[in-house]
Structures are given as C-alpha cells and as structure tokens.
Enzyme design. Structure first.
Site, PDB file in Angstrom:
ATOM      1  N   CYS A   2      53.704  -9.495  -2.185  1.00 33.14           N
ATOM      2  CA  CYS A   2      53.676 -10.268  -0.948  1.00 33.14           C
ATOM      3  C   CYS A   2      53.997  -9.352   0.221  1.00 33.14           C
ATOM      4  O   CYS A   2      54.582  -8.288   0.064  1.00 33.14           O
ATOM      5  CB  CYS A   2      54.735 -11.366  -1.008  1.00 33.14           C
ATOM      6  N   ARG A  27      47.962  -5.176   1.163  1.00 27.70           N
ATOM      7  CA  ARG A  27      48.856  -5.463   0.038  1.00 27.70           C
ATOM      8  C   ARG A  27      48.248  -6.524  -0.883  1.00 27.70           C
ATOM      9  O   ARG A  27      48.734  -6.721  -1.989  1.00 27.70           O
ATOM     10  CB  ARG A  27      50.224  -5.968   0.549  1.00 27.70           C
ATOM     11  N   TRP A  77      51.225 -13.192  -2.841  1.00 27.41           N
ATOM     12  CA  TRP A  77      50.467 -12.718  -3.989  1.00 27.41           C
ATOM     13  C   TRP A  77      51.131 -13.432  -5.156  1.00 27.41           C
ATOM     14  O   TRP A  77      52.229 -13.069  -5.570  1.00 27.41           O
ATOM     15  CB  TRP A  77      50.625 -11.192  -4.066  1.00 27.41           C
ATOM     16  N   ASN A 103      59.653 -11.811  -1.044  1.00 27.11           N
ATOM     17  CA  ASN A 103      58.763 -10.984  -1.862  1.00 27.11           C
ATOM     18  C   ASN A 103      59.584 -10.499  -3.039  1.00 27.11           C
ATOM     19  O   ASN A 103      60.669  -9.950  -2.847  1.00 27.11           O
ATOM     20  CB  ASN A 103      58.248  -9.794  -1.033  1.00 27.11           C
ATOM     21  N   GLY A 104      59.106 -10.717  -4.254  1.00 24.04           N
ATOM     22  CA  GLY A 104      59.869 -10.290  -5.432  1.00 24.04           C
ATOM     23  C   GLY A 104      59.883 -11.399  -6.458  1.00 24.04           C
ATOM     24  O   GLY A 104      59.048 -12.310  -6.417  1.00 24.04           O
ATOM     25  N   GLU A 486      43.294   8.900 -21.379  1.00 22.73           N
ATOM     26  CA  GLU A 486      43.505   8.486 -19.989  1.00 22.73           C
ATOM     27  C   GLU A 486      43.612   9.725 -19.076  1.00 22.73           C
ATOM     28  O   GLU A 486      43.072   9.732 -17.967  1.00 22.73           O
ATOM     29  CB  GLU A 486      44.760   7.609 -19.902  1.00 22.73           C
ATOM     30  N   LYS A 490      41.051  10.444 -15.968  1.00 17.85           N
ATOM     31  CA  LYS A 490      41.499  10.692 -14.591  1.00 17.85           C
ATOM     32  C   LYS A 490      40.890  11.992 -14.069  1.00 17.85           C
ATOM     33  O   LYS A 490      40.433  12.055 -12.927  1.00 17.85           O
ATOM     34  CB  LYS A 490      43.041  10.780 -14.508  1.00 17.85           C
ATOM     35  N   GLU A 493      36.951  11.507 -13.412  1.00 14.75           N
ATOM     36  CA  GLU A 493      36.515  10.678 -12.286  1.00 14.75           C
ATOM     37  C   GLU A 493      36.985  11.222 -10.951  1.00 14.75           C
ATOM     38  O   GLU A 493      36.299  11.061  -9.946  1.00 14.75           O
ATOM     39  CB  GLU A 493      36.932   9.215 -12.467  1.00 14.75           C
ATOM     40  N   HIS A 509      36.960  18.740 -36.864  1.00 14.91           N
ATOM     41  CA  HIS A 509      35.762  18.107 -37.424  1.00 14.91           C
ATOM     42  C   HIS A 509      34.544  18.285 -36.529  1.00 14.91           C
ATOM     43  O   HIS A 509      33.576  17.539 -36.635  1.00 14.91           O
ATOM     44  CB  HIS A 509      36.033  16.622 -37.695  1.00 14.91           C
ATOM     45  N   LYS A 608      35.427   0.183  -7.575  1.00 19.12           N
ATOM     46  CA  LYS A 608      36.730  -0.276  -8.085  1.00 19.12           C
ATOM     47  C   LYS A 608      36.541  -1.412  -9.091  1.00 19.12           C
ATOM     48  O   LYS A 608      37.235  -1.482 -10.095  1.00 19.12           O
ATOM     49  CB  LYS A 608      37.609  -0.727  -6.912  1.00 19.12           C
TER      50      LYS A 608
HETATM   51  C1  F6R Z   1      39.590   4.319 -14.230  1.00 20.35           C
HETATM   52  C2  F6R Z   1      39.216   2.986 -13.809  1.00 20.35           C
HETATM   53  C3  F6R Z   1      38.180   2.238 -14.576  1.00 20.35           C
HETATM   54  C4  F6R Z   1      38.669   0.809 -14.839  1.00 20.35           C
HETATM   55  C5  F6R Z   1      37.563  -0.008 -15.532  1.00 20.35           C
HETATM   56  C6  F6R Z   1      38.045  -1.389 -15.877  1.00 20.35           C
HETATM   57  O1  F6R Z   1      40.536   4.886 -13.402  1.00 20.35           O
HETATM   58  O2  F6R Z   1      39.733   2.496 -12.847  1.00 20.35           O
HETATM   59  O3  F6R Z   1      37.875   2.881 -15.755  1.00 20.35           O
HETATM   60  O4  F6R Z   1      39.807   0.883 -15.638  1.00 20.35           O
HETATM   61  O5  F6R Z   1      36.456  -0.119 -14.681  1.00 20.35           O
HETATM   62  O6  F6R Z   1      38.445  -2.095 -14.767  1.00 20.35           O
HETATM   63  P1  F6R Z   1      39.338  -3.383 -14.893  1.00 20.35           P
HETATM   64  O7  F6R Z   1      40.646  -2.985 -15.448  1.00 20.35           O
HETATM   65  O8  F6R Z   1      39.425  -3.925 -13.495  1.00 20.35           O
HETATM   66  O9  F6R Z   1      38.618  -4.316 -15.814  1.00 20.35           O
END
Ligand code: F6R
Length: 613
Positions: A2, A27, A77, A103-104, A486, A490, A493, A509, A608
């Site tokens: 929030c 936010r 939120w 908020n919290g 992961e 990172k 991308e 293998h 995103k």
């Molecule tokens: C990597 C990344 C993507 C998302 C993927 C799933 O940093 O952001 O690989 O993890 O597109 O997205 P959500 O979690 O929103 O379903």
C-alpha cells in the site's frame, strides 16, 4: 504494497493527497481513499476500481467540502479482505471521528477484533487494519492525547505497519508510526507531510526525515516531534534528497531491479507474517481448501513458467522431504498438451508472479477440467490465476516492475516452503518441534539475505573480471540445482550472454564436452551434504580449463583452493538456501548486464507478463 500520504497545515490539502497518491502508483494498488479532518468533522471518500481507483477517487472528491487543512490518503494492495470499497482505507472508529490508514499486516488482528467486539466495537470491513482505529478510539476515550493513544495501541499489535491516524476532536494533528513498512516525514514552512515514499511529496516538502522502526511521530503544521514505543523522545534522521521524480520512484536507485533486489528481506518478512497461530499451526488466511482435503492429497503437480517454475522446483524438495507426498513439477506450457493424468487426490499448484501468464492459466484450466483441486500462488490479488483457482496463497512482495523477477522468487519459495510445512503438520510427517524450528529458520532468512546485500561490491568486482566471458554454466545439486537454473536465467535475460543451468551430476553425461578455457562455471556449493561431490565436479571443469566462480558459505575454507572467485553467503538450512544463494547470482547478472550496457529493467524481446501462448 500500500501507499500512504498525509498532510497537516496545507491550503491545498485534497490536491496534495490526490497528486501524492497518483505518484505512488508504481507501488501498485486495487483501491484508494482519503479522509479530511477538521474540528468535529471527518470527511471520507473511497474507491475500489483497480488501477483506475485514484482517477475514480478524484471524481468522488469533486463532492468534498472546502476548508480542510489536514488529511490522509491511501492506495491499497489487498492482503486481508478483497479489493472492495468497504475494505479500502481510511478506516474509521465507531464514532466516525478517528480515521486511520495502514500499510503492513497486523498479525494478531483476529484476537484483537474479538476482544474489541466483546467490548462493543462494531467493525465495518474485513481488514486486519481496522483494529487500529478501534484501539486508538479506546485510548482516546480514556483521555489520552492522540500520540499517546497511538503509542498504547501499538504496544498490543504484532506485525508490520506504517500507520497514520487523525481525530476530528484533535484536529490539525496526524500521528504516524512504523515497523518494517516504510515511512518518511517531510516539512515545508507551515506544512508537515508524511508518506510511504519520497515521490509522493517530492515537489512539496523541502526537508525529508526517515522514521525508523518503532518510532512514533506527531505531525502538526509547525513541525513534528517523535518518540519511541516507550515514550522516550527521539530524533528523526534527515535525508539528503536531490532526486528527480523518476529517481525517487526507484527509491533513489538507478533502476527498479536494484530497488526490488534491496526489498527482498522485506518481501520474505511480509510473506511470512501472520502465518503461524500461537499453538504453532501454520495458517494461510486466503487458503480455501479444507484441512481434510490437504491431508488426503496423494500427489502434487506444480505448473509454472520461468522463475516461478524454479520456485516450484525448490518446493518439490521441501514438500517431498517434509510432507512425504510425491511432487511433479511441469513447465506450464507443456502440461496441457501432454494429456496429463489427474487422479483422485491430485493437488495442482499454479505459481505465477503476475497471475496472468497464459501458459500457467491454461495449465490450471486443464487440471481443473480433469478434476484436480487447484491452489494458486501469486503476487497479485484477484488476478486471473487467483480467481480461477479453488484457493490462493498470496506472496506479499509488493509490485515488481523490473521485467526480471527477483523479490517475488524469494517470496514464492518462502510461501511454498510454508505450505510444505503445513502439509507436514496435517500429515504428521515432521515432529512439531521440527516444524517450529523450520519456521524460525525460515524467518531468519530475511536477515541472511540482508547480509548478502551488504556484499554487493565484492560481487561487482568478480563481474568486472569476467566481462569478456561469453559462455556460462551454472551448476548445483539438490536445491542448489534450481538455484543454478535461476542464476543462469537471470544472466541470460539481463546480459544476453549464453548461460545454462545444470544439475552438477549431469555434466559428465554430455555438457562436459563444452568445457574449455574461457568458459565460466558458476557453482552453488553451500550444502554440506553435497559439498564433496560438488568439489569433485569443479575439479573436473578446472582440469579442462574453466574459470570457476563458487557461491560458498562464510565458513567454507576448502573452496578457495579450487575456485577462482568465491561469492560468500551466510550458512543456512539447506532447504532455505535458494533464497540466500540466489542473491549473489542476481547481483552478478546485474553487474554483468550493467558492465555490458544492457537495459536493466527492460531486457530486449521480453515482457513482464506473457499473455500469449
Ligand atoms: C524471469 C521472469 C520470467 C517469469 C515468467 C513467469 O526473470 O521474470 O521468467 O518468471 O514469465 O511469469 P509469472 O511468474 O508472472 O507467471
């Protein structure tokens, strides 16, 4: 997360609040509201129109009477209680004089509400926050001034808060306080402000001050004074702010990703708040699946994409180890096309930060069509995934703006490991004392992540040395494997460099053929049980000329003999280590991308939220 704002002594109160709320938009919010207070009168407006809420609030406020020099505003939120107008802030006490924004999360709100209702208070929302209005009301009725009433109320609440309160019987005063959730104070001649973040009051205040945990501030037009929870006067630290609006929205950082990486300890803390009852039972308020159904689960299937898929892989280890149920983790886009088997007792968990990823939504639709019970783990309240699932567990990481997911990964792992502990409790597969110990261990992770964040510059030094490298292998075993995946994702991308994640044992293998001088191997070697095997894998790649970067614990003395570079992390229970060990890998990917001049928040070709198959 929030957003909150408040002002006393202004000739432009409403506009200050509405403009400030619009500036807290980044936010994220699903509803909004303001309350204006003058002697004997409190005026309030609230809307719940999703991302249109602030705009709708402005229209509602056309009806506001003039002449209020003080007010508070809030963007919500949702956590407890759906995104509906009745749950939007500000909340009022029974008299309608006291208005609060929060908020919290108030962890013990249910107990407090029960006690308050027994004493005759009437609640008009299903939020955890409203208890604050009624607690303050009781102290005010006992004759305490507002600052003392707030202090007394905070002595009985547990949880996280940035709270602000006003009372029409003590006008032109706002009392605000914080624990965990952010809060700042700003001043200008004759006007005093509060906000959760600088952008809300950037153009209006001329001096800014940070409120620390458990500090309470009384704001009046001529300035402010602060006390701690014992009532002892304290000084607020002045903040040097020479930011433009864009920098302010990023919390003074160069990009949202840095801001979000730094928010990771709080993302874990807030995700864990309010999840254990006094008798030790792990609880999820939002989880609408009965204990019997969870106890009788025979098989768990996890569907997710990208980073969320990696969180799911970690969950497999935790659920199988603690709850002794077999878990299958599937890439969401694969699940629906492979004629999946759903038998009685199959529980499907869909994990998605956005809750809108089409692959994950289609996968859970398929699972439901075949009769599975579906739980969503998502960061977005009322998202499509949340709505279409039988039950939901919210990660409470706050809005994530940067395309590369960081803080939500940690929150997802924390939430899923909690779910694993809940399943273990129901199935009686882990002794109660061990569940308690794991819960405490999980809570300690936030501090360990904070420690890793202080080591950013040593990660940057390593990245500087490796800027010329083009091929990376990330290796791990057990939960170190999803951590490696992961880390590789990172790096890919953000920096556009070739990076692959592998279980270390799989290297021989096939992929070992690719190892040659110039290739960088990044290895997660924090698990004592896997340590020896990981070292022999590293010896294999070293012998073939690879450069080795190891993520290793502070007490690991043997690693320096084999690794070219070591990224140190505090030792943690191996099951929790992905949340700690991934942090240097995020920082490494970030530093590489910065070094190569990439667009950090918006990597090329990526969105995103992926809403097409
Ligand atoms: C990597 C990344 C993507 C998302 C993927 C799933 O940093 O952001 O690989 O993890 O597109 O997205 P959500 O979690 O929103 O379903």
């Amino acid at each position: 997360m929030c957003g909150i704002i408040g002002v006393v002594g202004s000739s432009d109160t409403l506009e200050t609040l509405l403009e400030g709320l619009a500036r807290l938009e980044y936010r994220g919010y699903d509803s909004a509201g303001v309350a204006l207070v003058r002697p004997g009168e409190t005026w309030r407006a609230r809307t719940a129109e999703g991302t249109e809420s602030v705009k709708a609030l402005r229209e509602e406020c056309d009806l506001a009477p003039l002449g209020f020099s003080s007010g508070i505003g809030h963007t919500r939120w949702a956590t407890h209680g759906g995104p509906e107008t009745m749950n939007a802030h500000p909340h009022l006490d029974c008299s309608g004089n006291i208005a609060i924004i929060h908020n919290g999360i108030i962890e013990n709100h249910a107990d407090l509400q029960e006690q308050l209702e027994a004493r005759g208070h009437v609640f008009s929302s299903v939020t955890d926050s409203e208890v604050l209005a009624h607690l303050i009301e009781e102290s005010r009725a006992n004759g305490f001034e507002l600052i003392e009433a707030v202090r007394r109320s905070l002595l009985v609440v547990r949880g996280a808060f940035a709270v602000a309160a006003m009372d029409a019987t003590e006008p032109d005063v706002i009392v605000a306080a914080r624990r965990i959730s952010p809060l700042i104070v700003g001043t200008a001649p004759g006007v005093t402000y509060l906000a959760s973040d600088i952008p809300a009051i950037l153009d209006r205040a001329t001096a800014f001050y940070a409120v620390s945990d458990d500090e309470i501030v009384r704001l009046a037009p001529e300035g402010f004074r602060a006390i701690d929870l014992e009532g002892v006067p304290v000084h607020l630290h002045p903040l040097a702010v020479d930011w433009d609006l864009e920098t302010a929205e990023k919390g003074g950082h160069d990009d949202f990703m840095t801001k979000e990486i730094n928010e990771q300890p709080d993302a874990i803390r807030t995700t864990l708040l309010d999840r254990r009852r006094r008798d030790g039972t792990i609880t999820f308020d939002e989880l609408r699946v009965s204990d019997e159904e969870l106890r009788d689960v025979r098989r768990v299937v996890i569907v997710a994409a990208g980073t969320s898929h990696h969180a799911g892989l970690v969950a497999k280890y935790a659920i199988e180890r603690w709850a002794r149920v077999s878990v299958e983790v599937d890439i969401a886009s694969e699940y629906r096309y492979r004629d999946p088997i759903v038998e009685i007792g199959t529980l499907v968990i869909g994990i998605s930060q956005s809750g809108e990823t089409i692959d994950t939504i289609q996968a859970i639709r398929e699972a439901k069509r075949r009769g599975a019970r579906v739980i969503a783990v998502t960061n977005i309240v009322d998202s499509s995934l949340a709505r279409e699932s039988d039950a939901v567990i919210y990660t409470r990481a706050g809005l994530e703006v940067s395309v590369a997911s960081t803080k939500v990964f940690l929150a997802q792992v924390a939430a899923l490991e909690l779910l694993a502990l809940r399943l273990a409790q129901l199935r009686d597969t882990v002794p109660a004392s061990d569940v308690d110990a794991h819960f405490l261990g999980l809570n300690a992770v936030a501090e360990q992540v904070a420690t890793v964040l202080t080591r950013r510059s040593s990660v940057e030094d390593v990245a500087k040395q490796l800027l010329g490298a083009r091929d990376f292998f990330f290796l791990g075993r057990h939960v170190g494997f999803p951590t490696a995946l992961e880390g590789a994702l990172k790096l890919k991308e953000l920096s556009y460099l070739h990076a692959e994640g592998y279980p270390a044992g799989e290297l021989k293998h096939g992929p070992l053929a690719l190892i040659e001088p110039g290739v960088v191997v990044v290895a997660v070697v924090t698990d004592p049980a896997m340590h020896e095997k990981m070292l022999s894998n590293l010896a294999e790649v070293k012998a073939r000329g690879a450069t080795v970067v190891a993520v290793a614990t502070d007490d690991d003395e043997s690693i320096a003999a084999i690794a070219d570079y070591v990224l140190r992390v505090p030792a943690t229970e191996p099951m929790f280590s992905p949340m700690v060990d991934v942090v240097p890998l995020q920082l490494f990917a970030y530093a590489m991308a910065r070094g190569l001049g990439r667009n950090i928040d918006r990597p090329r070709n990526l969105a995103k939220t992926v809403t097409v198959e």
